[in-house]
Design an enzyme around this catalytic site. Structure first.
Site, PDB file in Angstrom:
ATOM      1  N   ASP A  86     -39.948  67.881 -63.299  1.00  0.00           N
ATOM      2  CA  ASP A  86     -38.536  68.225 -63.475  1.00  0.00           C
ATOM      3  C   ASP A  86     -37.878  67.442 -64.599  1.00  0.00           C
ATOM      4  O   ASP A  86     -36.830  67.826 -65.098  1.00  0.00           O
ATOM      5  CB  ASP A  86     -37.769  68.011 -62.170  1.00  0.00           C
TER       6      ASP A  86
ATOM      7  N   ARG B 255     -27.790  71.397 -59.786  1.00  0.00           N
ATOM      8  CA  ARG B 255     -28.847  70.507 -59.261  1.00  0.00           C
ATOM      9  C   ARG B 255     -28.992  69.327 -60.238  1.00  0.00           C
ATOM     10  O   ARG B 255     -28.861  69.525 -61.446  1.00  0.00           O
ATOM     11  CB  ARG B 255     -30.193  71.251 -59.068  1.00  0.00           C
TER      12      ARG B 255
ATOM     13  N   ASN C 284     -41.109  64.419 -60.302  1.00  0.00           N
ATOM     14  CA  ASN C 284     -41.561  65.701 -59.739  1.00  0.00           C
ATOM     15  C   ASN C 284     -41.305  65.668 -58.237  1.00  0.00           C
ATOM     16  O   ASN C 284     -40.822  64.669 -57.680  1.00  0.00           O
ATOM     17  CB  ASN C 284     -43.036  65.959 -60.054  1.00  0.00           C
ATOM     18  N   LYS C 285     -41.649  66.753 -57.590  1.00  0.00           N
ATOM     19  CA  LYS C 285     -41.400  66.918 -56.156  1.00  0.00           C
ATOM     20  C   LYS C 285     -41.859  65.707 -55.357  1.00  0.00           C
ATOM     21  O   LYS C 285     -42.932  65.155 -55.629  1.00  0.00           O
ATOM     22  CB  LYS C 285     -42.104  68.199 -55.688  1.00  0.00           C
TER      23      LYS C 285
ATOM     24  N   GLN D 127     -42.899  74.380 -50.560  1.00  0.00           N
ATOM     25  CA  GLN D 127     -43.088  75.223 -51.754  1.00  0.00           C
ATOM     26  C   GLN D 127     -44.563  75.505 -52.018  1.00  0.00           C
ATOM     27  O   GLN D 127     -44.916  76.538 -52.596  1.00  0.00           O
ATOM     28  CB  GLN D 127     -42.478  74.537 -52.989  1.00  0.00           C
TER      29      GLN D 127
ATOM     30  N   ARG E 242     -35.681  78.325 -58.054  1.00  0.00           N
ATOM     31  CA  ARG E 242     -35.927  76.895 -58.132  1.00  0.00           C
ATOM     32  C   ARG E 242     -37.080  76.676 -59.106  1.00  0.00           C
ATOM     33  O   ARG E 242     -37.652  77.619 -59.619  1.00  0.00           O
ATOM     34  CB  ARG E 242     -36.164  76.247 -56.752  1.00  0.00           C
ATOM     35  N   GLY E 243     -37.385  75.387 -59.348  1.00  0.00           N
ATOM     36  CA  GLY E 243     -38.353  75.088 -60.401  1.00  0.00           C
ATOM     37  C   GLY E 243     -37.563  74.810 -61.680  1.00  0.00           C
ATOM     38  O   GLY E 243     -36.651  75.565 -62.037  1.00  0.00           O
ATOM     39  N   ALA E 244     -37.913  73.714 -62.349  1.00  0.00           N
ATOM     40  CA  ALA E 244     -37.073  73.230 -63.447  1.00  0.00           C
ATOM     41  C   ALA E 244     -36.844  74.257 -64.566  1.00  0.00           C
ATOM     42  O   ALA E 244     -35.690  74.551 -64.916  1.00  0.00           O
ATOM     43  CB  ALA E 244     -37.682  71.938 -63.992  1.00  0.00           C
TER      44      ALA E 244
HETATM   45  O1  MRU Z   1     -37.072  71.577 -55.600  1.00  0.00           O
HETATM   46  P1  MRU Z   1     -37.833  72.525 -56.475  1.00  0.00           P
HETATM   47  O2  MRU Z   1     -38.618  73.541 -55.729  1.00  0.00           O
HETATM   48  O3  MRU Z   1     -36.952  73.125 -57.553  1.00  0.00           O
HETATM   49  O4  MRU Z   1     -38.876  71.579 -57.210  1.00  0.00           O
HETATM   50  C1  MRU Z   1     -39.741  72.122 -58.163  1.00  0.00           C
HETATM   51  C2  MRU Z   1     -40.751  71.138 -58.616  1.00  0.00           C
HETATM   52  O5  MRU Z   1     -40.749  69.997 -58.237  1.00  0.00           O
HETATM   53  C3  MRU Z   1     -41.726  71.616 -59.648  1.00  0.00           C
HETATM   54  O6  MRU Z   1     -42.940  70.916 -59.504  1.00  0.00           O
HETATM   55  C4  MRU Z   1     -41.148  71.335 -61.026  1.00  0.00           C
HETATM   56  O7  MRU Z   1     -39.904  71.940 -61.176  1.00  0.00           O
HETATM   57  C5  MRU Z   1     -42.056  71.730 -62.091  1.00  0.00           C
HETATM   58  S1  MRU Z   1     -41.921  73.405 -62.378  1.00  0.00           S
HETATM   59  C6  MRU Z   1     -42.715  74.256 -63.280  1.00  0.00           C
END
Ligand code: MRU
Length: 366
Positions: free
Chosen positions: A243, A91, A253-254, A202, A54-56
Site C-alpha cells: 500500500d 482511507r 502491506n496488509k 481477502q 479495495r487494494g491500493a
Molecule cells: O485493506 P485492503 O484490502 O485494501 O488491503 C489491500 C492490500 O493490503 C494489498 O496487499 C495492497 O493494496 C497491494 S495491492 C495490489
C-alpha cells in the site's frame, strides 16, 4: 482478467450512458458477482470506505473517477477542492489514493470550470489504463523469478501470498499476482499458498476466487501456517503487494505481512514485493514511524462472515461478548527483510539506491 470466461476490469465507465462508474462489489465476493453503478462522489467515497473496492491501486483509480463524478455536479474551484480533499481522506495508508487525487487536481486546476468534466474523465481513464499497463509490466518483470526457480529445481514452484494483490486490487492483472499469472500463461508448473488474511479474509475470499476462476492451482491456508510450510521446504518464494513503499524501501502491506517476512528470512525464502510506481511515497524514509496505519472497526475481528450449508450468507460472532478487540489493518516490513521490489520498470533492491536507479527523475537530490 476473466470471470467464467468474461473479461473484466475492476472499475470501468458504463458503456451505455458513458458517464456513470461501474465496480464489482468486493464485499459480496466470493458468494456473488454484483456489479454496482456509482453515480456521484458520495457513492464513490462510500465504496472506498466500505471496501466495496479495495487494494491500493484500485482505490486510486476509483477516486479519480470519483473526481469526474463530483465535477458533473459542481465544477467550481471550491467544490473541486472540497470533494478532492474528502476523497483523499477515505482511507489513510495506501498512497495511491492521494497520488491519484493530486494528479487529477494538477490536471484540472488550470482549466476553466466548463472544461473540467471531460478532462477529468480523460485523466481518470488514463490513470486506469496506465495502472493496467504497469501491472502487466510487473508481471513481465516478475515471471522470470518464478521461471528461474522452476529451472533450478526441476519441479513445481510453490509460492506464498498474503491478502489480495491480484486484479481485483488493481485495475487489471494485479501486483503480486501478475508475475504468477504471467508464469502460469508460460506453462510453468506452479502452486500458490493463499493466506486467508484475517480479519477480512481477502486471501480466502478474493485471491482464492481470482486464482480459481483463472485455473491457477492454489491452496488456502490459515494465517499461521506459512512459517511451518517454510521450515519444511514447501515455499520457494513469497510475493506480496503493498500500500505504500518508502523511498528507502520499507513496505506497508496488509497486517501479517511482517510476520511472513520474518519467517521467510529465518528460512532463506526470497521475499518479493510487486508494486507500480504510484505506490512509492518519495517523501517518507522511515516506514515504521511515518506511514499512517489504518485502524479499522473491532467488529471485523469479533465477527466472521461465511456461507452456511443452506446457502445463505451470514455473519457470526467469534469473540465472547464484552471482550474488546483491536484491528490495525496494515504493518510495515523493514527494507532489510525484503529481497527485492518488482516494478513496471524492472526489479531493484529495496533501498534508496535501488529505487533511485530505476526512477532517477523522482529520487531527491542529496
Ligand atoms: O485493506 P485492503 O484490502 O485494501 O488491503 C489491500 C492490500 O493490503 C494489498 O496487499 C495492497 O493494496 C497491494 S495491492 C495490489
Amino acid at each position: 482478467m476473466k470471470i467464467d470466461g468474461t473479461p473484466y476490469r475492476s472499475v470501468w465507465v458504463d458503456a451505455q450512458d458513458g458517464w456513470s462508474v461501474r465496480i464489482i462489489d468486493q464485499t459480496k465476493l466470493p458468494w456473488s458477482v454484483d456489479i454496482v453503478r456509482l453515480v456521484d462522489v458520495a457513492g464513490i467515497a462510500h465504496a472506498i470506505r466500505s471496501m466495496q473496492v479495495r487494494g491500493a491501486p484500485l482505490i486510486g483509480a476509483v477516486a479519480a473517477f470519483g473526481v469526474a463524478l463530483a465535477l458533473r455536479a459542481d465544477a467550481s474551484d471550491a467544490a473541486m477542492e472540497r470533494d478532492c480533499a474528502m476523497l483523499a481522506e477515505t482511507r489513510p495508508t495506501a498512497i495511491n489514493l492521494r497520488w491519484a487525487v493530486s494528479r487529477m487536481l494538477a490536471r484540472l486546476r488550470p482549466l476553466a470550470s466548463q472544461a473540467r468534466v471531460s478532462a477529468a474523465y480523460e485523466e481518470a481513464r488514463a490513470i486506469a489504463d496506465e495502472d493496467a499497463a504497469m501491472c502487466e509490466a510487473i508481471g513481465d518483470h516478475g515471471a522470470p523469478l518464478i521461471a528461474e526457480i522452476a529451472e533450478r529445481t526441476g519441479r513445481r514452484v510453490n509460492l506464498l501470498t498474503h491478502c489480495n494483490a491480484g486484479w481485483l486490487a488493481t485495475v487489471d492483472w494485479g501486483t503480486a499476482l501478475a508475475p504468477i499469472y504471467k508464469a502460469f500463461e508460460q506453462k510453468i508448473d506452479l502452486h500458490v499458498w493463499v493466506d486467508e488474511t484475517r480479519p477480512r479474509n481477502q486471501g480466502a475470499f478474493l485471491t482464492a476466487f481470482e486464482l480459481g476462476k483463472h485455473g491457477v492451482p492454489h491452496t488456502v491456508i490459515s494465517d499461521n501456517a506459512g512459517g511451518h510450510l517454510m521450515q519444511h521446504g514447501q515455499v520457494d518464494m513469497v510475493i506480496v503487494g503493498t500500500d505504500r513503499v518508502t523511498r528507502t524501501g520499507d513496505v506497508a502491506n496488509k497486517i501479517g505481512t511482517y510476520l511472513k517476512a520474518l519467517a521467510a528470512r529465518d528460512n532463506d525464502v526470497p521475499f518479493w514485493i510487486g508494486l507500480p510506481s504510484s505506490t512509492i511515497d518519495w517523501t517518507v524514509s522511515d516506514g515504521v514511524n511515518d506511514i499512517p496505519i489504518e485502524e479499522r472497526a473491532a467488529s471485523e475481528v469479533t465477527t466472521i462472515t461465511g456461507r452456511g450449508l443452506d446457502g445463505t450468507v451470514a455473519t457470526v460472532r467469534v469473540v465472547p461478548t464484552g471482550s474488546p478487540a483491536a484491528n490495525p489493518a496494515f504493518d510495515v516490513t523493514p527494507a532489510r527483510l525484503v529481497t527485492g521490489l518488482i516494478t513496471e520498470r524492472g526489479r531493484c533492491a529495496a533501498s534508496a539506491e535501488g529505487l533511485g536507479a530505476l526512477f532517477p527523475e523522482m529520487a531527491p537530490a542529496d
